[in-house]
Design a protein around this motif. Structure first.
Motif, PDB file in Angstrom:
ATOM      1  N   ILE A  21     -37.197 -35.180 -60.025  1.00 54.72           N
ATOM      2  CA  ILE A  21     -37.396 -34.934 -61.453  1.00 54.72           C
ATOM      3  C   ILE A  21     -36.572 -33.740 -61.926  1.00 54.72           C
ATOM      4  CG2 ILE A  21     -39.081 -34.394 -63.248  1.00 54.72           C
ATOM      5  CD1 ILE A  21     -39.238 -37.237 -62.116  1.00 54.72           C
ATOM      6  N   GLN A  22     -36.523 -32.668 -61.131  1.00 60.75           N
ATOM      7  CA  GLN A  22     -35.730 -31.506 -61.521  1.00 60.75           C
ATOM      8  C   GLN A  22     -34.248 -31.846 -61.599  1.00 60.75           C
ATOM      9  OE1 GLN A  22     -38.386 -29.355 -62.785  1.00 60.75           O
ATOM     10  NE2 GLN A  22     -36.581 -28.099 -62.398  1.00 60.75           N
ATOM     11  N   SER A  23     -33.786 -32.715 -60.709  1.00 57.52           N
ATOM     12  CA  SER A  23     -32.371 -33.130 -60.755  1.00 57.52           C
ATOM     13  C   SER A  23     -32.082 -33.919 -62.022  1.00 57.52           C
ATOM     14  CB  SER A  23     -32.044 -33.980 -59.524  1.00 57.52           C
ATOM     15  OG  SER A  23     -32.175 -33.229 -58.341  1.00 57.52           O
ATOM     16  N   ILE A  24     -33.006 -34.795 -62.405  1.00 59.50           N
ATOM     17  CA  ILE A  24     -32.821 -35.595 -63.619  1.00 59.50           C
ATOM     18  C   ILE A  24     -32.860 -34.709 -64.862  1.00 59.50           C
ATOM     19  CG2 ILE A  24     -33.806 -37.438 -65.025  1.00 59.50           C
ATOM     20  CD1 ILE A  24     -34.815 -38.686 -62.393  1.00 59.50           C
ATOM     21  N   LEU A  25     -33.800 -33.761 -64.891  1.00 62.18           N
ATOM     22  CA  LEU A  25     -33.882 -32.827 -66.020  1.00 62.18           C
ATOM     23  C   LEU A  25     -32.603 -32.012 -66.147  1.00 62.18           C
ATOM     24  CD1 LEU A  25     -37.541 -31.546 -65.489  1.00 62.18           C
ATOM     25  CD2 LEU A  25     -36.747 -32.922 -67.411  1.00 62.18           C
ATOM     26  N   SER A  26     -32.078 -31.561 -65.010  1.00 58.90           N
ATOM     27  CA  SER A  26     -30.839 -30.782 -65.027  1.00 58.90           C
ATOM     28  C   SER A  26     -29.658 -31.652 -65.456  1.00 58.90           C
ATOM     29  CB  SER A  26     -30.587 -30.196 -63.635  1.00 58.90           C
ATOM     30  OG  SER A  26     -29.347 -29.539 -63.588  1.00 58.90           O
ATOM     31  N   LEU A  27     -29.645 -32.909 -65.008  1.00 53.83           N
ATOM     32  CA  LEU A  27     -28.568 -33.827 -65.389  1.00 53.83           C
ATOM     33  C   LEU A  27     -28.506 -34.004 -66.898  1.00 53.83           C
ATOM     34  CD1 LEU A  27     -26.435 -36.030 -64.752  1.00 53.83           C
ATOM     35  CD2 LEU A  27     -28.336 -37.634 -64.486  1.00 53.83           C
ATOM     36  N   PHE A  28     -29.673 -34.187 -67.533  1.00 56.59           N
ATOM     37  CA  PHE A  28     -29.718 -34.404 -68.981  1.00 56.59           C
ATOM     38  C   PHE A  28     -29.899 -33.115 -69.778  1.00 56.59           C
ATOM     39  CE2 PHE A  28     -31.343 -38.684 -67.508  1.00 56.59           C
ATOM     40  CZ  PHE A  28     -30.225 -39.387 -67.912  1.00 56.59           C
ATOM     41  N   ASP A  29     -29.946 -31.973 -69.061  1.00 59.03           N
ATOM     42  CA  ASP A  29     -30.109 -30.668 -69.708  1.00 59.03           C
ATOM     43  C   ASP A  29     -31.339 -30.663 -70.622  1.00 59.03           C
ATOM     44  OD1 ASP A  29     -29.538 -28.044 -70.270  1.00 59.03           O
ATOM     45  OD2 ASP A  29     -28.162 -28.513 -71.911  1.00 59.03           O
ATOM     46  N   MET A  30     -32.492 -31.034 -70.049  1.00 56.16           N
ATOM     47  CA  MET A  30     -33.728 -31.117 -70.817  1.00 56.16           C
ATOM     48  C   MET A  30     -34.730 -30.072 -70.333  1.00 56.16           C
ATOM     49  SD  MET A  30     -34.447 -35.184 -71.399  1.00 56.16           S
ATOM     50  CE  MET A  30     -34.612 -35.523 -69.660  1.00 56.16           C
ATOM     51  N   PRO A  50     -39.896 -32.226 -75.403  1.00 58.60           N
ATOM     52  CA  PRO A  50     -39.545 -32.113 -76.823  1.00 58.60           C
ATOM     53  C   PRO A  50     -39.660 -33.416 -77.599  1.00 58.60           C
ATOM     54  CG  PRO A  50     -37.897 -31.042 -75.446  1.00 58.60           C
ATOM     55  CD  PRO A  50     -38.796 -31.796 -74.531  1.00 58.60           C
ATOM     56  N   SER A  51     -39.446 -34.560 -76.936  1.00 58.47           N
ATOM     57  CA  SER A  51     -39.443 -35.824 -77.663  1.00 58.47           C
ATOM     58  C   SER A  51     -39.704 -36.989 -76.720  1.00 58.47           C
ATOM     59  CB  SER A  51     -38.113 -36.043 -78.380  1.00 58.47           C
ATOM     60  OG  SER A  51     -37.074 -36.267 -77.428  1.00 58.47           O
ATOM     61  N   GLU A  52     -40.030 -38.121 -77.319  1.00 55.18           N
ATOM     62  CA  GLU A  52     -40.232 -39.337 -76.535  1.00 55.18           C
ATOM     63  C   GLU A  52     -38.926 -39.797 -75.903  1.00 55.18           C
ATOM     64  OE1 GLU A  52     -41.519 -43.799 -77.741  1.00 55.18           O
ATOM     65  OE2 GLU A  52     -42.972 -42.225 -78.243  1.00 55.18           O
ATOM     66  N   GLU A  53     -37.815 -39.498 -76.538  1.00 54.60           N
ATOM     67  CA  GLU A  53     -36.518 -39.870 -75.995  1.00 54.60           C
ATOM     68  C   GLU A  53     -36.286 -39.207 -74.640  1.00 54.60           C
ATOM     69  OE1 GLU A  53     -33.124 -42.035 -75.785  1.00 54.60           O
ATOM     70  OE2 GLU A  53     -34.693 -42.167 -77.319  1.00 54.60           O
ATOM     71  N   CYS A  54     -36.765 -37.972 -74.484  1.00 58.90           N
ATOM     72  CA  CYS A  54     -36.639 -37.271 -73.202  1.00 58.90           C
ATOM     73  C   CYS A  54     -37.408 -38.003 -72.115  1.00 58.90           C
ATOM     74  CB  CYS A  54     -37.153 -35.839 -73.335  1.00 58.90           C
ATOM     75  SG  CYS A  54     -36.153 -34.781 -74.388  1.00 58.90           S
ATOM     76  N   VAL A  55     -38.603 -38.463 -72.444  1.00 60.72           N
ATOM     77  CA  VAL A  55     -39.422 -39.199 -71.481  1.00 60.72           C
ATOM     78  C   VAL A  55     -38.695 -40.467 -71.038  1.00 60.72           C
ATOM     79  CG1 VAL A  55     -41.649 -40.314 -71.098  1.00 60.72           C
ATOM     80  CG2 VAL A  55     -41.509 -38.300 -72.553  1.00 60.72           C
ATOM     81  N   LYS A  56     -38.135 -41.175 -71.991  1.00 64.74           N
ATOM     82  CA  LYS A  56     -37.452 -42.430 -71.659  1.00 64.74           C
ATOM     83  C   LYS A  56     -36.213 -42.187 -70.807  1.00 64.74           C
ATOM     84  CE  LYS A  56     -39.114 -45.000 -75.691  1.00 64.74           C
ATOM     85  NZ  LYS A  56     -38.749 -45.685 -76.954  1.00 64.74           N
ATOM     86  N   LYS A  57     -35.514 -41.084 -71.023  1.00 62.57           N
ATOM     87  CA  LYS A  57     -34.351 -40.771 -70.200  1.00 62.57           C
ATOM     88  C   LYS A  57     -34.762 -40.491 -68.759  1.00 62.57           C
ATOM     89  CE  LYS A  57     -31.036 -38.941 -73.573  1.00 62.57           C
ATOM     90  NZ  LYS A  57     -30.256 -37.750 -73.973  1.00 62.57           N
ATOM     91  N   ALA A  59     -37.487 -41.583 -67.244  1.00 62.70           N
ATOM     92  CA  ALA A  59     -37.953 -42.842 -66.661  1.00 62.70           C
ATOM     93  C   ALA A  59     -36.803 -43.796 -66.362  1.00 62.70           C
ATOM     94  CB  ALA A  59     -38.957 -43.505 -67.599  1.00 62.70           C
ATOM     95  N   SER A  60     -35.698 -43.671 -67.116  1.00 68.82           N
ATOM     96  CA  SER A  60     -34.564 -44.570 -66.900  1.00 68.82           C
ATOM     97  C   SER A  60     -33.832 -44.286 -65.595  1.00 68.82           C
ATOM     98  CB  SER A  60     -33.570 -44.443 -68.063  1.00 68.82           C
ATOM     99  OG  SER A  60     -32.877 -43.205 -68.006  1.00 68.82           O
ATOM    100  N   ARG A  61     -34.150 -43.141 -64.963  1.00 64.70           N
ATOM    101  CA  ARG A  61     -33.500 -42.770 -63.710  1.00 64.70           C
ATOM    102  C   ARG A  61     -34.459 -42.710 -62.524  1.00 64.70           C
ATOM    103  NH1 ARG A  61     -27.895 -40.940 -63.661  1.00 64.70           N
ATOM    104  NH2 ARG A  61     -28.470 -40.559 -61.492  1.00 64.70           N
ATOM    105  N   SER A  62     -35.684 -42.300 -62.751  1.00 65.37           N
ATOM    106  CA  SER A  62     -36.584 -42.009 -61.631  1.00 65.37           C
ATOM    107  C   SER A  62     -37.076 -43.269 -60.933  1.00 65.37           C
ATOM    108  CB  SER A  62     -37.788 -41.200 -62.119  1.00 65.37           C
ATOM    109  OG  SER A  62     -38.721 -41.021 -61.069  1.00 65.37           O
TER     110      SER A  62
END
Length: 486
Positions: A21-30, A50-57, A59-62
């Motif tokens: 999860i930390q890698s995905i957050l860092s990838l998308f800078d969230m 911050p937004s539902e879009e962040c959640v979907k991003k 989930a699109s990788r994990s």
């Protein structure tokens, strides 16, 4: 305004959750806020984003997340959950508020606007009941659903593909042998997104065209691609490519993939088949064939037969990620080109048909070469992800492979047996000033193959002796029973 979400995980590879999860957050800078500190004893996290879009991003990788839910209410008891949900209907503050803690309940109340967004008469809905570590009949689940009749939902119920899917979750702990009568925690909210669990079946080795006896399984391959932060257009290298499982995962996320290996037979699909009953490999079996199978052949650059101890890459060539599983010497040899004879020369007449001899390529040298190669050929800020085998009782983080140009950002354990394990190490490049590095002095002592087979022989011998004693004891009691009956 940040909203609160429940991230529900598959209860496997628990030690890898935070790193992925930390890698995905860092990838998308969230950014993210942890409402509850992530722990391995729970299959869920409560977070704010911050937004539902962040959640979907995310989930699109994990591949470890099962689903993400926009939380409307949480509580320790069913009665309190319904009280909090009813309070949410009247909560006009527009903010999350904490419930009365007099009963020591960890409960929260969401803004009313979240409920109102789903109450349109034109939006169909359904409510699903999920339980962790306890089973309920369909009738019991329906009874639980009917208790939510007070919700201001005006649309029709639709069981297939509704506009709004609501989730009610009961968590009974993680010990199936000690299930409590009442749940530890209860959650209710709106489903937002599913994780990428379906990729485990899509990329399953059982369905794959070309595999070897060390092919990495689909889930771990995708985990490695996530921790390497593979993205569209990245150049990816696996210097111990084998049958190319890691290339498949990297290409799925848009990477252009290179591979190399010293095993000529494997790269040319001439090695012995590993599937039961298969005697010869088919014409279509190859790493390229795997890429074609998954529709990613356009991202396949090539694989090359080469000795990693003698890299042939240009010094100015850079990669966006290196993802690899070096050989451990257990199911595959650890070799490099060389000869133990001194002053050996080869005549020109024998050179055209000469097959180079090989010598042992020890693990300490493999990892020293691997990290030095990453320091020289990775783009700044990019990552190398690799497995490191060890005997569990000897583990010491200070003795892990080290390089001054690389920072260890994650270290997760996969237990292989009671005595052995391997760790997934993720390093990030932090400097271009690459010094000449000797072999790590701690790594010199690391001979996993020798320790694996020494420990294995002891364990097998003990098991054999124990089984023999059990057979003797069983035979004795059988004879005693026969004599008693006589």
């Amino acid at each position: 305004m940040w909203h609160r979400y429940l991230m529900w995980f598959a209860h496997e590879h628990v030690d890898f959750r935070y790193a992925e999860i930390q890698s995905i957050l860092s990838l998308f800078d969230m950014p993210i806020k942890y409402i509850e500190k992530p722990c391995q004893s729970k299959p869920y996290w409560v977070v704010e984003l911050p937004s539902e879009e962040c959640v979907k991003k995310i989930a699109s990788r994990s591949v470890l997340i099962k689903n993400c839910i926009e939380l409307w209410a949480t509580a320790k008891t069913e009665a309190r959950l319904h009280e909090n949900l009813k309070s949410s209907i009247n909560n006009v503050s527009g903010n999350w508020i904490g419930a009365d803690k007099s009963d020591n309940s960890d409960s929260h109340i969401c803004p009313r606007e979240l409920l109102e967004a789903c109450s349109d008469s034109g939006k169909s809905f359904k409510i699903e009941v999920e339980t962790f570590c306890k089973h309920f009949t369909m009738k019991e689940k329906v009874d639980k659903i009917e208790k939510f009749s007070y919700l201001p939902l005006k649309g029709p119920v639709k069981l297939n593909n509704p506009d709004v899917m609501l989730s009610y979750v009961e968590f009974y702990g993680v010990d199936p042998n000690n299930v409590p009568e009442h749940p530890h925690n209860l959650f209710f909210g709106r489903w937002v997104a599913d994780g990428q669990r379906d990729l485990i079946q899509v990329h399953s080795l059982k369905k794959r065209q070309f595999i070897g006896n060390t092919s990495m399984d689909a889930q771990l391959s995708i985990l490695m691609a996530n921790q390497a932060q593979v993205a569209q257009g990245h150049a990816i290298l696996d210097p111990f490519v084998g049958s190319g499982s890691l290339l498949v995962a990297a290409a799925h996320f848009g990477g252009f993939v290179w591979g190399s290996d010293i095993d000529y037979l494997m790269l040319h699909s001439r090695s012995r088949p590993t599937r039961v009953g298969q005697k010869v490999r088919t014409k279509d079996e190859s790493i390229r064939g795997n890429m074609d199978q998954y529709g990613t052949k356009s991202r396949y650059l090539d694989v090359i037969v080469s000795d990693f101890s003698l890299p042939m890459w240009r010094s100015d060539l850079k990669f966006d990620a290196i993802i690899t599983d070096p050989p451990y010497g257990v199911r595959e040899p650890i070799e490099r080109i060389g000869i133990e004879r001194e002053n050996y020369t080869l005549s020109d007449a024998h050179l055209p048909n000469h097959v180079p001899a090989k010598v042992e390529y020890g693990l300490p040298h493999i990892y020293s070469d691997l990290l030095d190669f990453a320091a020289r050929h990775l783009e700044m800020g990019r990552r190398i992800v690799c497995w490191y085998p060890l005997v569990r009782e000897e583990y010491n983080e200070e003795h892990l492979p080290f390089h001054p140009c690389l920072r260890l950002v994650s270290n997760s354990e996969q237990v292989l047996s009671k005595l052995t394990a391997r760790r997934l190490l993720t390093y990030e490049k932090i400097s271009d000033d690459v010094p000449e590095m000797p072999v790590d002095p701690h790594a010199v002592e690391h001979n996993f193959r020798e320790k694996y087979f020494t420990v294995g022989e002891t364990t097998r011998r003990e098991r054999k002796e124990r089984r023999a004693k059990e057979l003797i004891a069983n035979s004795y009691w059988i004879e005693q029973s026969k004599c008693k009956n006589t």
